[in-house]
Design a protein around this motif. Structure first.
Motif, short mmCIF file in Angstrom:
data_model
loop_
_atom_site.label_atom_id
_atom_site.label_comp_id
_atom_site.label_asym_id
_atom_site.label_seq_id
_atom_site.Cartn_x
_atom_site.Cartn_y
_atom_site.Cartn_z
N VAL A 1 0.86 -1.24 -0.02
CA VAL A 1 -0.01 -0.01 -0.10
C VAL A 1 0.87 1.28 -0.04
N LEU A 2 1.91 1.39 0.77
CA LEU A 2 2.71 2.53 0.86
C LEU A 2 3.35 2.88 -0.51
N LEU A 33 2.46 1.81 -3.56
CA LEU A 33 1.35 2.34 -4.39
C LEU A 33 0.49 3.68 -4.08
N MET A 34 0.66 4.12 -2.89
CA MET A 34 0.18 5.58 -2.66
C MET A 34 1.16 6.49 -2.99
N ALA A 35 2.41 6.27 -2.72
CA ALA A 35 3.51 7.13 -3.15
C ALA A 35 3.55 7.32 -4.86
N LEU A 70 1.00 7.08 -6.79
CA LEU A 70 -0.32 7.83 -6.98
C LEU A 70 -0.20 9.22 -6.69
N GLN A 71 0.45 9.66 -5.45
CA GLN A 71 0.75 10.87 -5.17
C GLN A 71 1.65 11.64 -6.29
#
Length: 66
Positions: free
Chosen positions: A46-47, A49-51, A53-54
């Motif tokens: 998750v971490l 993937l969120m990076a 996306l950001q």
């Protein structure tokens, strides 16, 4: 002036496991530990993937603003 009830931090320190409702005790004991145990295995996925996306969103904003 005397207070009938102690401050919340002292009340919790004196009786950390006392519950007036037995169902509440079962609920809090069950879910307080299970939520963290369920989330930890997926954090390595998750971490990043969120990076990604950001970074994509920030790059998109930069292109749109240019």
């Amino acid at each position: 002036m005397t207070h009938k009830y102690p401050p919340p931090d002292q009340a919790l320190a004196e009786h950390p496991k006392d519950y007036s409702d037995p169902e509440l005790k079962e609920y809090t004991d069950e879910f307080a530990q299970d939520i963290l145990d369920e989330v930890m295995p997926i954090m390595p996925l998750v971490l990043p993937l969120m990076a990604v996306l950001q970074m994509f969103m920030l790059a998109f904003i930069a292109v749109v603003m240019a």
